[in-house]
Scaffold this active site. Sequence first.
Site, PDB file in Angstrom:
ATOM      1  N   ARG A 289      -7.417  -9.891   3.173  1.00 11.16           N
ATOM      2  CA  ARG A 289      -6.248  -9.022   3.149  1.00 11.16           C
ATOM      3  C   ARG A 289      -6.071  -8.235   4.443  1.00 11.16           C
ATOM      4  NH1 ARG A 289      -5.985  -7.280  -1.739  1.00 11.16           N
ATOM      5  NH2 ARG A 289      -4.333  -8.735  -2.131  1.00 11.16           N
TER       6      ARG A 289
ATOM      7  N   ALA B 205       2.475 -14.839  -2.101  1.00 13.39           N
ATOM      8  CA  ALA B 205       2.800 -13.425  -2.232  1.00 13.39           C
ATOM      9  C   ALA B 205       1.529 -12.632  -2.509  1.00 13.39           C
ATOM     10  CB  ALA B 205       3.802 -13.225  -3.373  1.00 13.39           C
ATOM     11  N   ASP B 206       1.573 -11.372  -2.153  1.00 14.75           N
ATOM     12  CA  ASP B 206       0.446 -10.487  -2.409  1.00 14.75           C
ATOM     13  C   ASP B 206       0.996  -9.103  -2.731  1.00 14.75           C
ATOM     14  OD1 ASP B 206      -2.206  -9.755  -2.692  1.00 14.75           O
ATOM     15  OD2 ASP B 206      -2.461  -9.282  -0.571  1.00 14.75           O
ATOM     16  N   THR B 207       0.303  -8.413  -3.587  1.00 12.64           N
ATOM     17  CA  THR B 207       0.722  -7.070  -3.994  1.00 12.64           C
ATOM     18  C   THR B 207      -0.473  -6.134  -3.941  1.00 12.64           C
ATOM     19  OG1 THR B 207       2.330  -8.033  -5.525  1.00 12.64           O
ATOM     20  CG2 THR B 207       1.770  -5.713  -5.862  1.00 12.64           C
TER      21      THR B 207
ATOM     22  N   SER C 168       4.201  -8.286  -0.513  1.00 12.04           N
ATOM     23  CA  SER C 168       4.582  -9.110   0.630  1.00 12.04           C
ATOM     24  C   SER C 168       4.814 -10.543   0.166  1.00 12.04           C
ATOM     25  CB  SER C 168       3.503  -9.073   1.709  1.00 12.04           C
ATOM     26  OG  SER C 168       2.290  -9.611   1.219  1.00 12.04           O
TER      27      SER C 168
END
Length: 191
Positions: free
Chosen positions: A38, A71-73, A108
């Site tokens: 990340r 996607a990443d949160t 994102s």
Amino acid sequence: MSFQIILGSASMARRQLLKEMGYEFSLMTADIDERSIRKEKPEELADAIISRLKSRGQLEESTEEKLLITADTVVVSKGMIREKPSSKEEARDFIKGYSGSQAAVVGSVLVTNLKTGKRKGGWERAEVYFHDIPDEVIDTLVEEAITLNVAGGLTLENPLILRFVEAVIGTGDAVMGLPKALTERLIQEAL
């Protein structure tokens, strides 16, 4: 223009949101530790999936374009990043921290055109404000295994927590992990 979509995520919420956008898609996950990458480059998640697709022979030449959506949160509360809780105790601490407070959700999205290599990415932020959440509700939420599988330990769409949400500044789909308007724009830009 005809194109295929591969969703690079195991998230049920992201699947639902992409369906709501009217897209059919296939799934592929990277099977990597997202926490470890990340802070480096968000593209590494997409690269891991592309590598798996290549090893399976799924990136052969075709006339149809293929788009990979990853996607990443992350959730930020009281100045701390809240990823997926590593234990029920951590999930309980996260949720107690939201009680009577607020959290920011940063999602994102990266769309990679697997034919041309073009990448388009962006992010969206939303804020969630909570009423006080009773301990018995927190206990029930923690016992649901879902709290360990989502950033910040909470899903906004859970009816049990929904009644304790005072306000959402931004879009609910951003909180759920796939901002629809952003994703649609990135798809069009990647084509």
